[in-house]
Motif scaffolding. Structure first.
Motif, PDB file in Angstrom:
ATOM      1  N   TYR A 577       0.920  -1.254  -0.013  1.00  0.00           N
ATOM      2  CA  TYR A 577       0.088  -0.004  -0.033  1.00  0.00           C
ATOM      3  C   TYR A 577       0.867   1.227   0.055  1.00  0.00           C
ATOM      4  N   GLY A 578       1.839   1.320   0.791  1.00  0.00           N
ATOM      5  CA  GLY A 578       2.857   2.555   0.806  1.00  0.00           C
ATOM      6  C   GLY A 578       3.575   2.577  -0.666  1.00  0.00           C
ATOM      7  N   LYS A 579       4.041   1.648  -0.786  1.00  0.00           N
ATOM      8  CA  LYS A 579       4.577   1.657  -2.520  1.00  0.00           C
ATOM      9  C   LYS A 579       3.498   2.319  -3.442  1.00  0.00           C
ATOM     10  N   PHE A 580       2.418   1.655  -3.235  1.00  0.00           N
ATOM     11  CA  PHE A 580       1.304   2.236  -4.254  1.00  0.00           C
ATOM     12  C   PHE A 580       1.123   3.903  -4.217  1.00  0.00           C
ATOM     13  N   LEU A 581       0.971   4.232  -2.927  1.00  0.00           N
ATOM     14  CA  LEU A 581       0.887   5.576  -2.563  1.00  0.00           C
ATOM     15  C   LEU A 581       1.758   6.377  -3.385  1.00  0.00           C
ATOM     16  N   VAL A 582       3.077   5.990  -3.175  1.00  0.00           N
ATOM     17  CA  VAL A 582       4.216   6.732  -3.854  1.00  0.00           C
ATOM     18  C   VAL A 582       4.060   6.602  -5.224  1.00  0.00           C
ATOM     19  N   GLY A 583       3.598   5.671  -5.971  1.00  0.00           N
ATOM     20  CA  GLY A 583       3.542   5.435  -7.336  1.00  0.00           C
ATOM     21  C   GLY A 583       2.314   6.402  -7.714  1.00  0.00           C
ATOM     22  N   MET A 584       1.311   6.943  -6.790  1.00  0.00           N
ATOM     23  CA  MET A 584       0.197   7.786  -6.922  1.00  0.00           C
ATOM     24  C   MET A 584       0.726   9.268  -7.199  1.00  0.00           C
ATOM     25  N   GLY A 585       2.084   9.300  -6.814  1.00  0.00           N
ATOM     26  CA  GLY A 585       2.289  10.806  -6.504  1.00  0.00           C
ATOM     27  C   GLY A 585       2.363  11.431  -5.230  1.00  0.00           C
ATOM     28  N   ILE A 586       1.673  10.616  -4.374  1.00  0.00           N
ATOM     29  CA  ILE A 586       1.546  11.174  -2.881  1.00  0.00           C
ATOM     30  C   ILE A 586       2.825  11.343  -2.260  1.00  0.00           C
ATOM     31  N   ALA A 587       2.959  12.339  -1.510  1.00  0.00           N
ATOM     32  CA  ALA A 587       4.128  12.639  -0.710  1.00  0.00           C
ATOM     33  C   ALA A 587       3.983  11.731   0.623  1.00  0.00           C
ATOM     34  N   ILE A 588       4.722  10.688   0.606  1.00  0.00           N
ATOM     35  CA  ILE A 588       4.487   9.830   1.771  1.00  0.00           C
ATOM     36  C   ILE A 588       5.804   9.055   1.825  1.00  0.00           C
ATOM     37  N   ASN A 589       6.241   8.640   2.937  1.00  0.00           N
ATOM     38  CA  ASN A 589       7.260   7.822   3.047  1.00  0.00           C
ATOM     39  C   ASN A 589       6.756   6.254   2.698  1.00  0.00           C
ATOM     40  N   GLU A 590       7.518   5.515   2.016  1.00  0.00           N
ATOM     41  CA  GLU A 590       7.135   4.273   1.688  1.00  0.00           C
ATOM     42  C   GLU A 590       6.760   3.266   2.412  1.00  0.00           C
ATOM     43  N   THR A 591       7.671   3.332   3.512  1.00  0.00           N
ATOM     44  CA  THR A 591       7.691   2.231   4.592  1.00  0.00           C
ATOM     45  C   THR A 591       7.112   2.959   5.939  1.00  0.00           C
ATOM     46  N   PRO A 592       5.949   2.295   6.322  1.00  0.00           N
ATOM     47  CA  PRO A 592       5.491   2.903   7.616  1.00  0.00           C
ATOM     48  C   PRO A 592       6.041   2.553   8.977  1.00  0.00           C
ATOM     49  N   LEU A 593       5.973   3.334   9.674  1.00  0.00           N
ATOM     50  CA  LEU A 593       6.473   2.941  11.276  1.00  0.00           C
ATOM     51  C   LEU A 593       6.055   1.850  11.604  1.00  0.00           C
ATOM     52  N   ALA A 594       6.842   0.804  12.284  1.00  0.00           N
ATOM     53  CA  ALA A 594       5.940  -0.232  12.995  1.00  0.00           C
ATOM     54  C   ALA A 594       5.105   0.081  14.206  1.00  0.00           C
ATOM     55  N   PRO A 595       3.848  -0.390  14.565  1.00  0.00           N
ATOM     56  CA  PRO A 595       3.253  -0.144  15.587  1.00  0.00           C
ATOM     57  C   PRO A 595       3.656  -0.798  16.794  1.00  0.00           C
ATOM     58  N   PRO A 596       3.413  -0.553  17.914  1.00  0.00           N
ATOM     59  CA  PRO A 596       3.614  -1.529  19.201  1.00  0.00           C
ATOM     60  C   PRO A 596       3.069  -2.534  18.866  1.00  0.00           C
ATOM     61  N   GLN A 597       1.854  -2.956  18.304  1.00  0.00           N
ATOM     62  CA  GLN A 597       1.422  -4.231  18.103  1.00  0.00           C
ATOM     63  C   GLN A 597       0.628  -3.964  16.965  1.00  0.00           C
ATOM     64  N   GLU A 598       0.759  -5.171  16.113  1.00  0.00           N
ATOM     65  CA  GLU A 598      -0.078  -4.920  14.664  1.00  0.00           C
ATOM     66  C   GLU A 598      -1.574  -5.460  14.803  1.00  0.00           C
ATOM     67  N   VAL A 599      -2.101  -6.260  16.065  1.00  0.00           N
ATOM     68  CA  VAL A 599      -3.515  -6.481  16.208  1.00  0.00           C
ATOM     69  C   VAL A 599      -3.972  -6.037  17.608  1.00  0.00           C
ATOM     70  N   ILE A 600      -4.977  -5.530  17.627  1.00  0.00           N
ATOM     71  CA  ILE A 600      -5.793  -5.133  19.023  1.00  0.00           C
ATOM     72  C   ILE A 600      -7.390  -5.564  18.769  1.00  0.00           C
ATOM     73  N   ALA A 601      -7.716  -5.505  19.691  1.00  0.00           N
ATOM     74  CA  ALA A 601      -9.022  -5.945  19.925  1.00  0.00           C
ATOM     75  C   ALA A 601      -9.869  -4.755  20.033  1.00  0.00           C
ATOM     76  N   TYR A 602     -11.182  -5.134  19.698  1.00  0.00           N
ATOM     77  CA  TYR A 602     -12.243  -3.884  19.812  1.00  0.00           C
ATOM     78  C   TYR A 602     -12.312  -3.058  20.722  1.00  0.00           C
ATOM     79  N   ASN A 603     -11.888  -3.899  22.090  1.00  0.00           N
ATOM     80  CA  ASN A 603     -12.111  -3.275  23.392  1.00  0.00           C
ATOM     81  C   ASN A 603     -10.938  -2.621  23.975  1.00  0.00           C
ATOM     82  N   ALA A 604      -9.699  -2.527  23.039  1.00  0.00           N
ATOM     83  CA  ALA A 604      -8.528  -2.200  23.334  1.00  0.00           C
ATOM     84  C   ALA A 604      -8.623  -0.783  23.772  1.00  0.00           C
ATOM     85  N   ASP A 605      -7.622  -0.156  24.872  1.00  0.00           N
ATOM     86  CA  ASP A 605      -7.468   1.249  25.217  1.00  0.00           C
ATOM     87  C   ASP A 605      -6.932   2.090  24.167  1.00  0.00           C
TER      88      ASP A 605
END
Length: 972
Positions: A577-605
């Protein structure tokens, strides 16, 4: 004549076309005078920040009329269309109107309850079904006293007659059964006020000249002749209203058949006993030279009707013990929508006579209710253990007898008395709040037809409703030209008593198809490239966004599971997705910052997560939802991101996002670029009024609370205002403001002045420190009766903002246009040669004559290509014009129509033309986002209710967008 694409299509009425041209030509002299008057306001001098010269502030009393139509539009390819209108013929020149004031006469033996009494009077208001029967009795008595009496009513308080009536007594006394089928009579007094003479001839003269005349020349008045139009609507609606069993009348204009011709679809997805019904809208309107009846297909949600046993069988509902979870779920859902349902209670008297009596259901027989309210009773009903909603064998009630009385089951009682073998359906409570627990078996109950209900539909119910309502344009047009006449009884001979008749064929009108503009992107060499829309749409193949926004250096993502063990999207898809956005001409770093956890539950804080985002300078947070949200998590995300922490959020659905589809990635990417301040595309040919870069376009709207479950005494949610404005000639960025105001108040308060000043400063910041010379405003969603209020209440706030920002010698020119989508006008192609793939009129179709009034400047525009259903044109009405007429003269209509049409190609998050111009569209979206910011008000579910208060509001009310996002398109 039935609607037929293959039949001979009559040309638009030549006499009406001639009259339209004559009237608009006669107005040219006033146009010249007005242009000259406005020209005198232009002064030369230093001016203000807006430029070297301009127009001085107009006199406060200058606006005494709506601007006349400068000319009919001429651009575009001519096309003949059907319109959903019938011509109304009026032979008589005068009607008479009486107002009826109804009161119930209290009985000495049964004094009326003061519940629902008018404040300060102790007098109970007579309304609804009770009032309908009273008015029917009044009509019968008037006809009894005068066999030649001719009258029509809306069965409330208005009576239209052919001549003044002679009353033997005023007030008149009538008697009506206490309830349907009851032998006990209740007395009412009806006091007549009037008559007021309704001058139909004055209206006829106006329609053939469109001259306001001396009485109205100096006043803004719209709509014209409302008392005559109201009388015509009452006459036309009287017959279908008179049989409330055969036809259900909803509001002032909607009629649903519930006889043999009923068309319904049960919405059984949630056991709520609801049904979608098809009916017809009708309302008379004035047009040049004639009166028209606007008729349309409409849909509503009603309670299911029929024998209660059939309804229980259809929903598979039976009495159940608490241990049966699925059965209890069904019962609870059904019970919620049952109170106040009107039913017929069918029983036999001791003499063997069959009686059918109208009643209102209190609810299902419920053990919890007995536990609460039965404590003070000597012999409350008894339920078997663990039975919340009992059946005939599970509930006992007390009957008096020779030996002091005893408890007996409902089943045994009806077996002994009526020889009925009752099935295990839940029992119905036909008692009242004062005398509850009158339990009746389902076999003796029939729900009356035509009971409309206001309910927030679930997603499944909404889908079923849309499937039912979505029909081809041909099907709708055919229904209007045939079936609607039967339901609305437009051919009933009684109309002739009033000298009224309705033509049998749909109206034909002249339209024009405007050319689509060319849109501009960048190619892979970052040079501009043209893209030509086809059918109102285009694609972004091999192109980039026109202008990237501020670079998104730091962004991250997370999977949000809305249910246990939901599938998640891997890091590889996010990287793609990040690579695609760059290809669209959008000014964004291709690689995102890793989140503290990749999956959270609906009742997370979520607060904790957003705090981490803020502390780490995250500019964009992508939330991958495991499914479409129905639990309010989306609102929580937007509330935290937009208001609390000032972080842009982008919610995607995992099932679609995980496929890595270029179309889906591009659609989401367009929103990301807009949030960052970019421009996705622009138009190749600039509008003449915008070429010099001195114009700002504004849009604003108000949304009101609807269908919200509020407890008695709870304060009502506020109305919300959405306000957007352009910042430059690209017309790609529309930063927003939103605020609250008094509930259900449509007109904006003086806070509009502050908002306008802020947006003038925003425009100035992007345009070298100067202010715009021209301001074009699209005011969304006001009714015709509120047009003058916009000029009298909102325009002064706008003028005040300009006075505070500009020098006294220079004030901007303003054009104010009202845009409306919620109306009932539809157009249909008269030939398959002028038809879109979905059977609609083609995109770019504009209609400004035939169904309009020459005196006023309005037009209907269908800019989009409707994929299904019948295309709904947007209706635009000019309330003020200081820009187009002075600059373009008689070509002003063409220029404004072109601007409005081509704006529809500048909706930033789509590659197609939209149905209403972006200033109004964006303002509407801002209002919806403001609702998400206030979930304590607007995310209520049917099973919940607001906390009971005496006027207080939830503590989180009044949220404002974070300062980090205030000048952005955070809402997109």
């Amino acid at each position: 004549m039935a609607f037929d694409y293959n039949g001979k299509v009559p040309e638009p009425d030549a006499e009406i076309t001639k009259l339209e041209n004559q009237i608009v030509a006669a107005q040219s002299s006033s146009l010249t005078a007005l242009t000259s008057q406005m020209g005198k306001l232009n002064v030369k001098g230093k001016g203000g920040k807006g430029g070297k010269g301009g127009n001085a502030a107009p006199p406060s009393d200058m606006l005494t009329q709506f601007p006349p139509r400068p000319a009919y539009g001429s651009n575009g390819r001519p096309v003949t269309l059907w319109a959903n209108y019938f011509k109304v013929n009026l032979k008589l020149d005068t009607f008479y109107k009486y107002t009826m004031n109804t009161k119930k006469v209290a009985s000495a033996s049964k004094p009326e309850s003061k519940k629902g009494a008018k404040a300060g009077t102790g007098e109970k208001e007579v309304k609804g079904r009770e009032l309908l029967f009273v008015v029917k009795a009044v009509l019968a008595k008037l006809l009894e006293e005068d066999k030649k009496f001719v009258g029509a009513t809306e069965f409330k308080d208005a009576l239209i007659t052919l001549k003044p009536i002679t009353l033997s007594a005023n007030p008149m006394t009538v008697q009506v059964p206490r309830s349907e089928g009851s032998d006990e009579m209740v007395s009412y007094t009806v006091e007549f006020h009037g008559p007021n003479e309704i001058r139909v001839d004055d209206m006829k003269n106006y329609l053939t000249s469109m001259a306001d005349g001396p009485a109205g020349a100096d006043a803004i008045s719209f709509p014209r002749f409302p008392e005559v139009v109201d009388a015509i609507n009452i006459i036309l609606g009287h017959k279908p209203r008179s049989d409330h069993i055969k036809t259900a009348a909803v509001g002032s204009s909607r009629f649903f058949p519930f006889g043999d011709d009923k068309i319904i679809k049960e919405l059984n997805q949630n056991w709520r006993a609801l049904a979608a019904a098809r009916g017809y809208f009708q309302s008379s309107r004035l047009a040049t030279g004639r009166v028209l009846l606007n008729a349309n297909v409409t849909h509503g949600v009603f309670r299911l009707s029929g024998p209660m046993t059939q309804i229980f069988d259809g929903l598979e509902i039976r009495a159940a013990s608490k241990g049966d979870n699925m059965a209890m779920r069904k019962l609870r859902a059904f019970a919620k929508f049952l109170p106040k349902t009107r039913v017929w209670y069918n029983f036999k008297t001791a003499e063997g006579k069959t009686v059918r009596r109208g009643k209102a259901i209190r609810g299902l027989a419920n053990w919890s209710e007995v536990a609460k309210k039965g404590k003070t009773m000597a012999h409350p009903p008894k339920f078997d253990a663990n039975w919340e909603y009992g059946g005939p064998k599970n509930v006992q009630f007390w009957i008096d007898g020779d030996k002091g009385g005893r408890y007996v089951t409902v089943y045994d009682y009806y077996k002994q008395k009526y020889n009925l073998n009752l099935k295990d359906y839940p029992l119905l409570d036909l008692g009242t709040e004062q005398k509850p627990f009158t339990y009746v078996p389902a076999e003796m109950i029939e729900i009356q037809p035509g009971q409309v209900i206001k309910a927030s539909l679930t997603m499944d119910e909404t889908t079923a409703m849309l499937d039912f309502a979505c029909r081809s344009p041909y099907s709708n047009a055919l229904s209007i030209s045939t079936a609607s006449r039967q339901v609305l009884e437009l051919d009933d001979p009684s109309l002739e008593n009033f000298g009224v008749s309705v033509d049998k064929h749909l109206l034909t009108v002249q339209g024009r198809v405007l050319n689509a503009p060319t849109v501009v992107y960048l190619n892979n060499q970052r040079k501009t490239t043209d893209v030509r829309p086809l059918g109102g749409a285009w694609n972004m193949r091999s192109v980039r966004v026109y202008k990237p926004g501020k670079k998104i250096e730091r962004w991250t993502w997370v999977n949000l599971s809305l249910r246990p063990n939901a599938p998640t999207i891997g890091r590889d898809v996010v990287l793609a997705y990040g690579k695609f956005l760059v290809g669209m001409g959008i000014a964004i770093n291709e690689t995102p910052l890793a989140p503290p956890q990749e999956v959270i539950a609906y009742n997370a804080d979520l607060d904790k997560i957003f705090a981490w985002l803020q502390n780490n300078g995250i500019q964009l947070f992508v939330i991958i939802l495991s499914e479409k949200d129905t639990s309010g998590v989306y609102a929580k995300i937007k509330q935290l991101g937009d208001c609390t922490y000032g972080v842009h959020t982008s919610c995607v659905v995992g099932r679609s996002f995980g496929k890595g589809s270029p179309g889906y990635f591009a659609n989401v990417g367009l929103k990301v670029n807009l949030k960052a301040g970019g421009v996705n595309h622009r138009l190749k040919d600039e509008f003449s009024i915008l070429k010099d870069g001195k114009a700002m376009i504004v849009g604003y709207d108000v949304t009101h609370p609807t269908n919200l479950p509020l407890k008695k005494g709870a304060s009502e949610p506020p109305s919300l205002v959405g306000f957007v404005s352009s910042i430059d000639g690209d017309l790609g960025q529309w930063p927003a403001l939103s605020w609250e105001q008094t509930s259900r108040q449509e007109m904006l308060s003086s806070k509009l002045t502050e908002a306008f000043m802020l947006r003038l400063d925003t425009w100035s910041k992007h345009n070298g420190g100067r202010y715009p010379d021209n301001i074009i405003i699209y005011r969304d969603g006001v009714s015709e009766g509120q047009f003058s209020l916009v000029l009298n209440q909102e325009l002064p706030s706008i003028r005040e903002a300009c006075r505070k920002k500009y020098s006294p010698q220079f004030q901007p020119k303003i054009t104010l246009v009202v845009s409306v989508k919620r109306h009932q006008t539809r157009f249909y192609p008269s030939s398959t040669d002028e038809m879109s793939k979905s059977g609609n009129i083609v995109n770019g179709t504009i209609v400004d004559r035939g169904v309009t009034q020459t005196r006023y400047w309005d037009f209907f525009l269908t800019a989009h290509d409707a994929l299904q259903g019948t295309a709904r044109p947007a209706h635009y009405t000019v309330l003020l014009d200081e820009i187009f007429r002075p600059k373009f003269g008689t070509k002003a209509s063409d220029e404004l129509e072109r601007l409005t049409h081509e704006l529809c190609y500048l909706y930033g998050r789509a590659t197609k033309a939209v149905s209403i111009c972006p200033p109004a569209y964006y303002a509407d979206i801002v209002c919806e986002r403001a609702r998400a910011h206030r979930p304590e008000w607007f995310e209520q579910k049917d099973v919940d209710s607001q906390t009971e208060t005496t006027g207080g509001a939830p503590s989180t009310v009044g949220r404002q967008v974070h300062v980090n996002l205030r000048d952005s398109m955070y809402y997109i």
